[in-house]
Design an enzyme around this catalytic site. Sequence first.
Site, mmCIF file in Angstrom:
data_model
loop_
_atom_site.group_PDB
_atom_site.id
_atom_site.type_symbol
_atom_site.label_atom_id
_atom_site.label_comp_id
_atom_site.label_asym_id
_atom_site.label_seq_id
_atom_site.Cartn_x
_atom_site.Cartn_y
_atom_site.Cartn_z
ATOM 1 N N TRP A 21 0.732 -1.414 -0.037
ATOM 2 C CA TRP A 21 0.149 -0.065 -0.298
ATOM 3 C C TRP A 21 0.777 1.293 0.224
ATOM 4 O O TRP A 21 0.347 2.333 0.048
ATOM 5 C CB TRP A 21 -0.824 -0.049 1.295
ATOM 6 C CG TRP A 21 -0.305 -0.465 2.499
ATOM 7 C CD1 TRP A 21 0.448 0.300 3.253
ATOM 8 C CD2 TRP A 21 -0.200 -1.856 3.144
ATOM 9 N NE1 TRP A 21 0.871 -0.345 4.444
ATOM 10 C CE2 TRP A 21 0.454 -1.650 4.159
ATOM 11 C CE3 TRP A 21 -0.933 -2.919 2.515
ATOM 12 C CZ2 TRP A 21 0.602 -2.667 5.025
ATOM 13 C CZ3 TRP A 21 -0.706 -4.007 3.432
ATOM 14 C CH2 TRP A 21 0.023 -3.875 4.828
ATOM 15 N N ARG A 22 2.156 1.148 0.034
ATOM 16 C CA ARG A 22 3.045 2.154 -0.155
ATOM 17 C C ARG A 22 3.306 2.488 -1.548
ATOM 18 O O ARG A 22 3.346 1.839 -2.408
ATOM 19 C CB ARG A 22 4.568 2.062 0.819
ATOM 20 C CG ARG A 22 3.933 2.171 2.413
ATOM 21 C CD ARG A 22 4.967 1.972 3.255
ATOM 22 N NE ARG A 22 4.653 2.145 4.577
ATOM 23 C CZ ARG A 22 5.473 1.878 5.486
ATOM 24 N NH1 ARG A 22 6.642 1.662 5.603
ATOM 25 N NH2 ARG A 22 5.210 2.072 6.763
ATOM 26 N N GLU A 34 -5.357 0.955 6.142
ATOM 27 C CA GLU A 34 -5.582 1.426 7.511
ATOM 28 C C GLU A 34 -6.759 0.735 8.192
ATOM 29 O O GLU A 34 -6.465 0.339 9.399
ATOM 30 C CB GLU A 34 -5.588 3.039 7.403
ATOM 31 C CG GLU A 34 -4.267 3.774 6.993
ATOM 32 C CD GLU A 34 -3.314 3.496 8.012
ATOM 33 O OE1 GLU A 34 -3.128 2.986 9.181
ATOM 34 O OE2 GLU A 34 -2.106 3.760 7.182
ATOM 35 N N GLN A 39 -5.162 -3.058 14.748
ATOM 36 C CA GLN A 39 -5.232 -3.901 15.792
ATOM 37 C C GLN A 39 -5.213 -5.500 15.008
ATOM 38 O O GLN A 39 -5.314 -6.414 15.580
ATOM 39 C CB GLN A 39 -6.796 -4.262 16.647
ATOM 40 C CG GLN A 39 -7.113 -2.999 17.398
ATOM 41 C CD GLN A 39 -8.265 -3.130 18.098
ATOM 42 O OE1 GLN A 39 -9.471 -2.934 17.484
ATOM 43 N NE2 GLN A 39 -8.350 -3.420 19.555
ATOM 44 N N THR A 40 -4.460 -5.252 14.032
ATOM 45 C CA THR A 40 -3.981 -6.618 13.157
ATOM 46 C C THR A 40 -2.468 -6.384 12.790
ATOM 47 O O THR A 40 -2.156 -5.479 12.171
ATOM 48 C CB THR A 40 -5.154 -6.713 11.954
ATOM 49 O OG1 THR A 40 -6.331 -6.795 12.504
ATOM 50 C CG2 THR A 40 -4.736 -8.021 11.159
ATOM 51 N N GLY A 78 -11.264 -10.511 11.310
ATOM 52 C CA GLY A 78 -11.632 -10.255 12.447
ATOM 53 C C GLY A 78 -12.039 -8.773 12.653
ATOM 54 O O GLY A 78 -11.870 -8.168 11.768
ATOM 55 N N TYR A 79 -12.504 -8.319 13.631
ATOM 56 C CA TYR A 79 -12.947 -6.805 14.013
ATOM 57 C C TYR A 79 -13.849 -6.589 12.868
ATOM 58 O O TYR A 79 -13.453 -5.512 12.124
ATOM 59 C CB TYR A 79 -11.849 -6.177 14.243
ATOM 60 C CG TYR A 79 -10.792 -6.343 15.420
ATOM 61 C CD1 TYR A 79 -11.370 -5.965 16.705
ATOM 62 C CD2 TYR A 79 -9.768 -7.101 15.212
ATOM 63 C CE1 TYR A 79 -10.401 -6.156 17.831
ATOM 64 C CE2 TYR A 79 -8.779 -7.523 16.382
ATOM 65 C CZ TYR A 79 -9.387 -7.173 17.673
ATOM 66 O OH TYR A 79 -8.674 -7.389 18.606
ATOM 67 N N TYR A 117 -7.277 9.499 13.637
ATOM 68 C CA TYR A 117 -5.993 8.620 13.130
ATOM 69 C C TYR A 117 -6.022 8.447 11.596
ATOM 70 O O TYR A 117 -5.202 8.754 10.715
ATOM 71 C CB TYR A 117 -5.787 7.408 14.003
ATOM 72 C CG TYR A 117 -4.834 6.432 13.333
ATOM 73 C CD1 TYR A 117 -3.101 6.964 13.240
ATOM 74 C CD2 TYR A 117 -5.029 5.447 12.285
ATOM 75 C CE1 TYR A 117 -2.302 6.202 12.346
ATOM 76 C CE2 TYR A 117 -4.128 4.606 11.621
ATOM 77 C CZ TYR A 117 -2.842 5.010 11.640
ATOM 78 O OH TYR A 117 -1.802 4.436 10.980
ATOM 79 N N ASP A 135 -1.595 6.893 16.444
ATOM 80 C CA ASP A 135 -2.045 5.653 16.896
ATOM 81 C C ASP A 135 -1.293 5.101 18.064
ATOM 82 O O ASP A 135 -0.633 5.929 18.489
ATOM 83 C CB ASP A 135 -1.981 4.552 15.713
ATOM 84 C CG ASP A 135 -0.529 4.392 15.367
ATOM 85 O OD1 ASP A 135 0.357 4.933 15.604
ATOM 86 O OD2 ASP A 135 -0.462 3.445 14.479
ATOM 87 N N CYS A 189 11.227 0.701 18.271
ATOM 88 C CA CYS A 189 10.634 1.339 19.514
ATOM 89 C C CYS A 189 9.613 0.563 19.877
ATOM 90 O O CYS A 189 8.176 1.230 19.924
ATOM 91 C CB CYS A 189 10.253 2.579 19.362
ATOM 92 S SG CYS A 189 10.099 3.420 21.011
#
Length: 347
Positions: A21-22, A34, A39-40, A78-79, A117, A135, A189
């Site tokens: 997607w970049r 996005e 959460q994935t 999911g979600y 976000y 995020d 990080c």
Amino acid sequence: MNQISLSLLAWYDANARVLPWRGFHDAYRTWVSEAMLQQTRVETVLSYYERFLSRFPDLPALAAASEAEVLKEWEGLGYYSRARNLWKGAKQVVSEYGGILPRDPEKLRKISGIGPYTAGAIASIAYDVSVPAVDGNVIRVLSRIFGIRSDALEPETRRRIEALAASLVPAERPGDYNQAVMDLGATVCVPGTPDCSRCPLSAFCDAFRAGDASDLPVLPKARPQKVIPYAVLLIRSGDRILMRQRTERLLQGLWCFPMLEGTFSTEELAEQVQKKLHLTCSNFMEVGSARHIFTHQIWQMQLYTMSAEASASAPAGYEFIPLEQLFALPLPVAMNAALNILKAPQS
């Protein structure tokens, strides 16, 4: 601030993850990616992203699809509220903006499925608008750099982090900068113990100097997940199987086998099936168990097969689905163990 942004962009130019997607200034592709990434894990999203775009190559194609078609392509990711909101938002964009996502972050936030976000990500990546996309990765990175040791979810702390995030986004390459923060949070990080020796921002980092990076950000302790026992019923009527399309918020719109909350002996289960589903069944057999973990609850499932009369009518809210049509329905991963039983050769 300028040195932080410049250092991060220089690191990104050398270390950016190669993702499908970049490299596009395409608001729809950014939105889909996005939505899927919330959460994935990236590794999970990769195959879904390409398949979803193949099925719905642009926003009008997604808006023209049925909800069931969208949920089927999302199956297993999911979600599912993300998929429903993406579909509803696509219809809204076609209706209100002629099928083109707006450039203005405030207008983006008014579209179904697009929060602060995602609006920041679309505006900066697709349209080069100098706006942050905050995020969990950004919260973690900035909490460590600026030594923010108050609860990151408290409104005052959140406003401080958002203000810092906005101050760091450069006028040029804002999309690359936002993706650089995401990559830094995902690869260096990271939650727990970060790899400070590889971090391009360690010279600016308060937590690195203090030696408490692994303790930041400060977050409230998560509540333990509630374990809910269920009996999952595979009720055959000839070549049909009883199903229900869920209306509850969790897995809304997906098809599941009948489920009774609780644990039962075979005799008790027969009584409950008669009482709650108004079906007289025979050949009750416990055939396995399964466990599915959601964000806030865990389904502990016992699986049962049983037979209803070939002419049986489905109870209110349920449908008897011909077996050859079953696998075309959008089905949640939570039902996989039960589906595998149906797929197994019948003795």
